[in-house]
Design a protein around this motif. Structure first.
Motif, PDB file in Angstrom:
ATOM      1  N   ASN A 153      -2.053  11.200   6.361  1.00 27.59           N
ATOM      2  CA  ASN A 153      -3.234  11.653   5.624  1.00 27.59           C
ATOM      3  C   ASN A 153      -3.142  11.324   4.139  1.00 27.59           C
ATOM      4  O   ASN A 153      -3.583  12.094   3.282  1.00 27.59           O
ATOM      5  CB  ASN A 153      -3.415  13.168   5.801  1.00 27.59           C
ATOM      6  N   SER A 154      -2.607  10.188   3.823  1.00 24.11           N
ATOM      7  CA  SER A 154      -2.434   9.781   2.436  1.00 24.11           C
ATOM      8  C   SER A 154      -3.787   9.668   1.722  1.00 24.11           C
ATOM      9  O   SER A 154      -4.759   9.152   2.271  1.00 24.11           O
ATOM     10  CB  SER A 154      -1.710   8.433   2.372  1.00 24.11           C
ATOM     11  N   ASP A 155      -3.806  10.151   0.489  1.00 19.68           N
ATOM     12  CA  ASP A 155      -4.999  10.027  -0.353  1.00 19.68           C
ATOM     13  C   ASP A 155      -4.925   8.810  -1.259  1.00 19.68           C
ATOM     14  O   ASP A 155      -5.894   8.503  -1.970  1.00 19.68           O
ATOM     15  CB  ASP A 155      -5.169  11.284  -1.222  1.00 19.68           C
ATOM     16  N   ALA A 156      -3.804   8.134  -1.267  1.00 19.22           N
ATOM     17  CA  ALA A 156      -3.624   6.971  -2.137  1.00 19.22           C
ATOM     18  C   ALA A 156      -4.222   5.738  -1.470  1.00 19.22           C
ATOM     19  O   ALA A 156      -3.581   5.060  -0.669  1.00 19.22           O
ATOM     20  CB  ALA A 156      -2.139   6.761  -2.418  1.00 19.22           C
ATOM     21  N   VAL A 157      -5.489   5.476  -1.763  1.00 20.57           N
ATOM     22  CA  VAL A 157      -6.185   4.343  -1.151  1.00 20.57           C
ATOM     23  C   VAL A 157      -6.474   3.274  -2.200  1.00 20.57           C
ATOM     24  O   VAL A 157      -6.649   3.593  -3.379  1.00 20.57           O
ATOM     25  CB  VAL A 157      -7.495   4.807  -0.483  1.00 20.57           C
ATOM     26  N   PRO A 158      -6.547   1.988  -1.786  1.00 26.20           N
ATOM     27  CA  PRO A 158      -6.269   1.512  -0.425  1.00 26.20           C
ATOM     28  C   PRO A 158      -4.786   1.622  -0.081  1.00 26.20           C
ATOM     29  O   PRO A 158      -3.942   1.629  -0.967  1.00 26.20           O
ATOM     30  CB  PRO A 158      -6.733   0.056  -0.458  1.00 26.20           C
ATOM     31  N   PHE A 159      -4.491   1.710   1.227  1.00 27.62           N
ATOM     32  CA  PHE A 159      -3.118   1.838   1.684  1.00 27.62           C
ATOM     33  C   PHE A 159      -2.356   0.535   1.420  1.00 27.62           C
ATOM     34  O   PHE A 159      -2.792  -0.544   1.841  1.00 27.62           O
ATOM     35  CB  PHE A 159      -3.061   2.141   3.180  1.00 27.62           C
ATOM     36  N   GLN A 160      -1.207   0.659   0.772  1.00 26.03           N
ATOM     37  CA  GLN A 160      -0.360  -0.501   0.494  1.00 26.03           C
ATOM     38  C   GLN A 160       0.938  -0.407   1.273  1.00 26.03           C
ATOM     39  O   GLN A 160       1.452   0.686   1.537  1.00 26.03           O
ATOM     40  CB  GLN A 160      -0.056  -0.582  -1.008  1.00 26.03           C
ATOM     41  N   GLU A 161       1.473  -1.559   1.633  1.00 29.34           N
ATOM     42  CA  GLU A 161       2.681  -1.598   2.453  1.00 29.34           C
ATOM     43  C   GLU A 161       3.879  -0.930   1.766  1.00 29.34           C
ATOM     44  O   GLU A 161       4.828  -0.525   2.434  1.00 29.34           O
ATOM     45  CB  GLU A 161       3.042  -3.053   2.799  1.00 29.34           C
ATOM     46  N   THR A 162       3.835  -0.822   0.447  1.00 34.36           N
ATOM     47  CA  THR A 162       4.938  -0.217  -0.293  1.00 34.36           C
ATOM     48  C   THR A 162       4.866   1.312  -0.330  1.00 34.36           C
ATOM     49  O   THR A 162       5.791   1.965  -0.829  1.00 34.36           O
ATOM     50  CB  THR A 162       4.947  -0.737  -1.741  1.00 34.36           C
TER      51      THR A 162
END
Length: 340
Positions: A153-162
């Protein structure tokens, strides 16, 4: 391009079918395996295989460890469980395999709440079996399916592979995270390339009947309510199947950065769509309104997905081309034809 012999696991599945078809069209040899389980309608799986030239009466036979169904010279199919510790190693011993594309897995976030053992068998034991076979057979590259679900449920968008992905909220997501860790270990210890692909909400013709696109379409056509979770306050990076396959084929066949054996890539559309807008696109394609049953958030579900695809664009010139309006229209056309 040099002709390769490529093992595709999950060849009767949604993505595996498309990847097998594309590889054959490019002139490569495909050895497809699938256990054709009954998680969803097996008729659809056999219909996909028929599109590859493999007839049901051939495919449904329980074959012995070294035999297979041959279609011409370039397509073979073997019905097999990924976790079979005798049959899979024997397959590698008796067939000259150049590359492996592991797309077999027990899919579905919600089903992992009901039948967790199925995920352990296929996604963990099965994947370990694949890694061991690659190790002992000298396979140079393994491309395998991961999932956007690892982001939780990450709020850090866009999702990065790191991003940190240590907080999966479903067992399905946890098994995919485990696959990535297992692949890292094998690349480090045994020196072969592993490429994990984090797929973002794949849809399109020949899609699984348990996915939103099929469920919504079927319900609307039959005047039944559709379940709209979190009261519709969800968004997904819906990615059309042909765009997904272009990324899979590129990572499988094209040269990559040789300085790093372990790699992860997002494959998405990078254009999140609100769930209610997605439903509206289906309504327009069917020319019929949906009956919406607004429900709270479903256990194991995430509020949003959004792929940063910079990494795969840079390395492989990946470029998704299909917007949701066109993708939904293509799916509805196929759905009406297939389900009559």
């Amino acid at each position: 391009m040099e002709t390769k012999t490529i093992l595709v696991t999950g060849a009767a599945g949604f993505i595996g079918f498309y990847v097998s078809k594309q590889l054959l069209e490019l002139g490569h040899n495909v050895i497809g395996i699938d256990n054709i389980n009954d998680y969803y309608d097996i008729d659809l799986k056999y219909a996909r295989l028929a599109e590859l030239g493999i007839q049901r009466e051939q495919a449904e036979k329980e074959l012995n460890m070294s035999s297979s169904v041959n279609v011409g010279d370039r397509m073979q199919f073997i019905k097999m469980n990924l976790e079979d510790r005798e049959a899979l190693p024997n397959l590698f011993k008796t067939h000259a395999i150049d590359l492996v594309c592991n797309l077999a897995a027990q899919a579905g976030v919600r089903y992992s709440l009901e039948n967790p053992n199925a995920y352990a068998d296929s996604n963990l034991i099965g994947f370990l079996n694949v890694l061991e076979c690659c190790r002992h057979s000298g396979i140079s590259k393994l491309v395998y399916a991961s999932s956007s679900s690892v982001y939780g449920n990450s709020d850090a968008v866009p999702f990065q592979e790191t991003a940190n992905v240590d907080h999966p909220i479903s067992l399905y997501a946890a098994t995919k995270k485990a696959n990535e860790l297992m692949a890292h270990t094998y690349s480090h210890l045994y020196g072969f390339e592993t490429i994990g692909l984090r797929f973002f909400t794949v849809y399109g013709p020949w899609g699984r009947p348990d996915m939103a696109m099929c469920l919504f379409t079927d319900a609307i056509i039959n005047d039944k309510p559709i379940k709209v979770f979190n009261n519709g306050d969800l968004s997904r990076d819906f990615t059309y199947i042909e765009d997904i396959v272009s990324g899979v084929i590129a990572t499988l066949l094209e040269p990559s950065d040789s300085s790093q054996l372990y790699k992860l890539y997002n494959i998405g559309n990078s254009q999140p769509v609100k769930l209610l807008d997605y439903i509206e696109a289906i309504e327009k394609a069917l020319d019929k309104p949906a009956i919406k049953d607004m429900l709270p958030m479903q256990a194991g579900d995430v509020k949003q997905t959004y792929a940063d695809v910079t990494k795969i664009k840079t390395q492989y010139q990946y470029q998704p081309k299909t917007d949701v309006i066109q993708g939904v229209s293509n799916f509805i056309t196929w759905y009406k034809n297939y389900y009559n």
